[in-house]
Write a protein that holds these residues in place. Structure first.
Motif, PDB file in Angstrom:
ATOM      1  N   PHE A   1      41.357  37.910  37.440  1.00  0.00           N
ATOM      2  CA  PHE A   1      42.152  37.910  36.212  1.00  0.00           C
ATOM      3  C   PHE A   1      43.333  36.941  36.296  1.00  0.00           C
ATOM      4  O   PHE A   1      43.577  36.180  35.348  1.00  0.00           O
TER       5      PHE A   1
ATOM      6  N   TYR B   1      32.930  40.522  32.870  1.00  0.00           N
ATOM      7  CA  TYR B   1      34.326  40.419  33.268  1.00  0.00           C
ATOM      8  C   TYR B   1      35.057  39.365  32.432  1.00  0.00           C
ATOM      9  O   TYR B   1      36.227  39.555  32.070  1.00  0.00           O
TER      10      TYR B   1
ATOM     11  N   HIS C   1      39.435  42.204  40.353  1.00  0.00           N
ATOM     12  CA  HIS C   1      40.379  42.021  39.250  1.00  0.00           C
ATOM     13  C   HIS C   1      41.659  41.332  39.725  1.00  0.00           C
ATOM     14  O   HIS C   1      42.221  40.487  39.016  1.00  0.00           O
TER      15      HIS C   1
ATOM     16  N   TYR D   1      38.343  40.222  30.372  1.00  0.00           N
ATOM     17  CA  TYR D   1      39.604  39.504  30.579  1.00  0.00           C
ATOM     18  C   TYR D   1      40.061  38.814  29.296  1.00  0.00           C
ATOM     19  O   TYR D   1      41.267  38.736  29.015  1.00  0.00           O
TER      20      TYR D   1
ATOM     21  N   VAL E   1      33.419  47.182  37.302  1.00  0.00           N
ATOM     22  CA  VAL E   1      34.603  47.232  36.436  1.00  0.00           C
ATOM     23  C   VAL E   1      35.608  48.254  36.950  1.00  0.00           C
ATOM     24  O   VAL E   1      36.667  47.891  37.460  1.00  0.00           O
TER      25      VAL E   1
ATOM     26  N   TRP F   1      39.150  46.711  42.200  1.00  0.00           N
ATOM     27  CA  TRP F   1      40.493  46.145  42.169  1.00  0.00           C
ATOM     28  C   TRP F   1      40.587  44.808  42.874  1.00  0.00           C
ATOM     29  O   TRP F   1      41.351  43.934  42.469  1.00  0.00           O
TER      30      TRP F   1
END
Length: 390
Positions: free
Chosen positions: A218, A146, A214, A150, A207, A211
């Motif tokens: 992120f 991740y 993320h 990112y 991935v 959601w």
């Protein structure tokens, strides 16, 4: 960028907490690769760091990425450097370090009867599911995947954004997060994610479709990247860390209290489930704000051990969970007390991680595989690079 040793110490401490947390996963009644003396009460202290430990790592990683970006000759050079430093250990980890973890899980939880070597050279590379487990897998190394993803997204955004817009965005960041906004805005976002957008959702680390992860991580990564260009925001954390710590404790009390009242439930009854999710958002950011502020206030100084500990963090992270799972598997037939099992896991994991790092750093071809520079480069006190540039 000025040098901030406090964030380096915070990164070291965050990974130390992560190791203890994964040892705790052996005893808590949450899904994990192997279980020993499972106790419901273990979930309560685990929730002391559960809402913020990973978000903190993404914030600090974003800060470090800004330092590395400034030292790179353009976005492509930065992308190449980060890909080499992250993808090589990730692939090595998936091929060599991770396989014992799914094997132990299959043996102890699914009645798998194939030996490890046959599993490693056969079923592990089936590129499909076995007893519901995707193989091959990255398990705890999802963080590395991740972080790389990112980083590429951020590089793409930087590459297509004019310099004037980037400067305006940094100025807007200083205005928004230059005071109480540094505490309230990220806290509000995490409350929105956990309590409104994805209530009760769990991260998949796959991935695609993940959601909730993320939406949480992120923005934390981007926040850390921008934080590296705002001394005013760091000063705000240093100024407000005590109120932030109080709110973090209050958030934890709410989270722990609901967990105690409704132990073991997949879905907590309303309105307590909503309160639980919102309190996680409060604890999640206020703990980070308090820790950054305390690091700026008390830990912003160098020490002769800092360069080595900073370098050792990534190798420790790569190997620690495999050590935990394998040692727990060996402890299963001994039926020791929970306290003895925990003590043994802590000692062997720390010693094993240290040996992995100290031996690996001396072998030239192994260094890039465990996340170290190809050539040893010892920073000096006069080195102008930011402390969290690793």
């Amino acid at each position: 960028m000025q040098r901030h040793y406090g964030l380096d110490w915070l990164r070291i401490g965050a990974f130390a907490i992560l190791i203890l947390y994964h040892i705790g996963m052996v005893f808590v009644p949450w899904p994990f690769h192997v279980k020993l003396a499972v106790e419901q009460w273990v979930a309560v202290p685990m929730m002391l760091s559960n809402p913020w430990r990973l978000s903190l790592l993404f914030v600090v990683s974003g800060y470090a990425s800004r330092a590395l970006f400034l030292r790179s000759v353009g976005p492509l050079a930065f992308a190449g450097n980060r890909s080499a430093r992250l993808l090589v250990p990730l692939i090595f980890g998936m091929l060599v370090i991770i396989p014992p973890q799914p094997w132990v899980e299959l043996v102890t939880q699914h009645g798998y009867r194939v030996g490890f070597f046959a599993f490693w050279t056969g079923d592990y590379f089936r590129f499909g599911k076995l007893a519901g487990i995707d193989l091959p897998t990255w398990n705890h190394l999802w963080f590395v995947a991740y972080l790389w993803l990112y980083t590429l997204v951020l590089i793409a955004l930087l590459a297509i954004t004019p310099a004037s817009v980037r400067r305006s965005a940094q100025r807007a960041y200083r205005r928004l997060f230059g005071g109480l906004g540094a505490l309230l805005i990220p806290m509000g976002w995490l409350m929105l994610v956990s309590g409104v957008l994805f209530p009760g959702a769990r991260e998949t680390h796959a991935v695609l479709g993940d959601w909730v992860a993320h939406a949480s991580y992120f923005p934390m990564f981007v926040f850390g990247f921008a934080l590296a260009g705002s001394e005013r925001t760091l000063a705000s954390f240093a100024r407000w860390w005590k109120p932030a710590a109080v709110l973090a404790v209050l958030g934890y009390v709410a989270v722990a209290g609901i967990a105690i009242v409704f132990p073991g439930l997949r879905v907590t009854p309303r309105p307590f489930g909503t309160i639980f999710s919102l309190a996680r958002g409060v604890e999640g950011w206020m703990a980070i704000a308090a820790l950054i502020g305390a690091a700026e206030t008390f830990w912003n100084h160098d020490h002769r051990w800092r360069p080595m500990l900073t370098e050792a963090v990534f190798p420790f992270y790569l190997i620690h969970q495999t050590l935990i799972v394998v040692v727990a598997y060996w402890l299963l037939p001994l039926r020791l007390s929970g306290a003895a099992e925990f003590a043994i896991l802590v000692v062997i994991t720390v010693v094993g991680c240290a040996a992995f790092y100290l031996i690996g750093r001396r072998i030239a071809w192994l260094r890039p595989l465990i996340g170290l520079r190809v050539h040893r480069q010892a920073p000096t006190k006069s080195d102008p690079r930011p402390a969290v540039a690793s």
